[in-house]
Design a protein around this motif. Structure first.
Motif, PDB file in Angstrom:
ATOM      1  N   ALA A 113     -17.205 -24.210  25.097  1.00  0.00           N
ATOM      2  CA  ALA A 113     -15.871 -24.808  24.953  1.00  0.00           C
ATOM      3  C   ALA A 113     -15.927 -26.087  24.128  1.00  0.00           C
ATOM      4  O   ALA A 113     -14.933 -26.465  23.489  1.00  0.00           O
ATOM      5  CB  ALA A 113     -15.260 -25.087  26.325  1.00  0.00           C
ATOM      6  N   GLN A 116     -15.054 -25.109  20.647  1.00  0.00           N
ATOM      7  CA  GLN A 116     -13.902 -24.240  20.500  1.00  0.00           C
ATOM      8  C   GLN A 116     -13.112 -24.450  19.207  1.00  0.00           C
ATOM      9  O   GLN A 116     -12.693 -23.470  18.568  1.00  0.00           O
ATOM     10  CB  GLN A 116     -12.963 -24.372  21.701  1.00  0.00           C
ATOM     11  N   GLY A 134      -9.969 -18.352  23.213  1.00  0.00           N
ATOM     12  CA  GLY A 134     -11.290 -18.475  23.804  1.00  0.00           C
ATOM     13  C   GLY A 134     -12.150 -17.242  23.699  1.00  0.00           C
ATOM     14  O   GLY A 134     -13.280 -17.225  24.203  1.00  0.00           O
TER      15      GLY A 134
END
Length: 280
Positions: A113, A116, A134
């Motif tokens: 993340a 991202q 995601g």
């Protein structure tokens, strides 16, 4: 003319401080391997020389195809995110994960993340393929060039560094390649594990490579272009290549960092898919 620079298997060092409980897994073997030799191969000073040389060439875009970390530790991901910010903005750099980035199961919020913004489709790409937030694949379009980001990174048992795309990514890949091909775009597939035969053994290969090759083969047959290239990183190596419509110069900074050279020329734009990746 569009210039795409390619890096893989960064294995950013030095390794941050590791908590004892984090080694109660496959990471213990990786930790030992790091201190026995890998830390001497994946030197930060060499990486800095390589990235500075690459940035001095002012490519239009940079693709980083996985293995930014060593043990997939939560404390490694903020460090690699900082390295990425130094490399370039999310608009200028595209990233996909490798097997070391999924060394063991980790909450994505504590891991990838952090990257991202570098793993999302841009606005022109989203207009062609709407990415599930995601997830993979994603598409980034730059004029007549389209980058397709895939993830073959999966947690595996000790001594295994294999990868897999899975049914959903393969289905989406076929649809994306078909759509982009009909639009006449030059398609670059970003994947960490090499899909072509003879490039990785069972322990390090792409588990569904045959299915991926079938998709690429069908797309190639439906294309009028004649150039297809694959660039893979050799064992224990960082990889950098510059791809452009004229000759692609490259520089070996140290023998242990050398990789198989990419094709000297790539005609852009065209409609036949090209793959770029690396593995370790």
């Amino acid at each position: 003319m569009f210039t795409l620079a390619h890096m893989s298997d960064i294995h950013l060092g030095p390794l941050p401080k590791v908590k004892g409980r984090q080694l109660l897994s496959k990471r213990l073997l990786g930790y030992v391997n790091w201190h026995r030799g890998r830390k001497f191969m994946h030197r930060r000073d060499i990486l800095d020389l390589l990235t500075n040389d690459l940035k001095a060439r002012s490519p239009d875009h940079i693709a980083v195809t996985g293995d930014l970390t060593n043990l997939g530790l939560p404390q490694e991901f903020p460090l690699t995110a900082e390295w990425l910010r130094n490399l370039g903005s999310p608009e200028a750099v595209t990233v996909i994960p490798g097997n070391h980035d999924a060394y063991v199961r980790v909450d994505p919020e504590k891991a990838t993340a952090h990257w991202q913004p570098y793993m999302e489709g841009n606005e022109p790409g989203q207009a062609l393929y709407e990415q599930i937030p995601g997830e993979f694949p994603f598409v980034r379009r730059f004029g007549d060039i389209a980058l397709i980001g895939l993830s073959s990174a999966i947690p595996t048992a000790p001594f295994i560094a294999a990868g897999r795309l899975g049914t959903e990514q393969r289905r989406a890949l076929g649809e994306i390649l078909d759509r982009l091909g009909r639009d006449g775009l030059f398609r670059v597939v970003l994947i960490h594990h090499p899909p072509l035969p003879g490039q990785a053994g069972w322990r390090r290969g792409l588990r569904d490579a045959a299915e991926v090759r079938d998709i690429l083969r069908i797309m190639a047959r439906n294309s009028s272009c004649t150039d297809t290239t694959t660039n893979r990183a050799s064992s224990n190596s960082k990889q950098s290549a510059v791809r452009r419509s004229s000759s692609a110069p490259r520089r070996h900074l140290k023998p242990s960092m050398a990789v198989s050279p990419p094709p000297a020329t790539t005609n852009m734009p065209s409609s036949r898919p090209e793959t770029a990746g690396g593995w370790r």
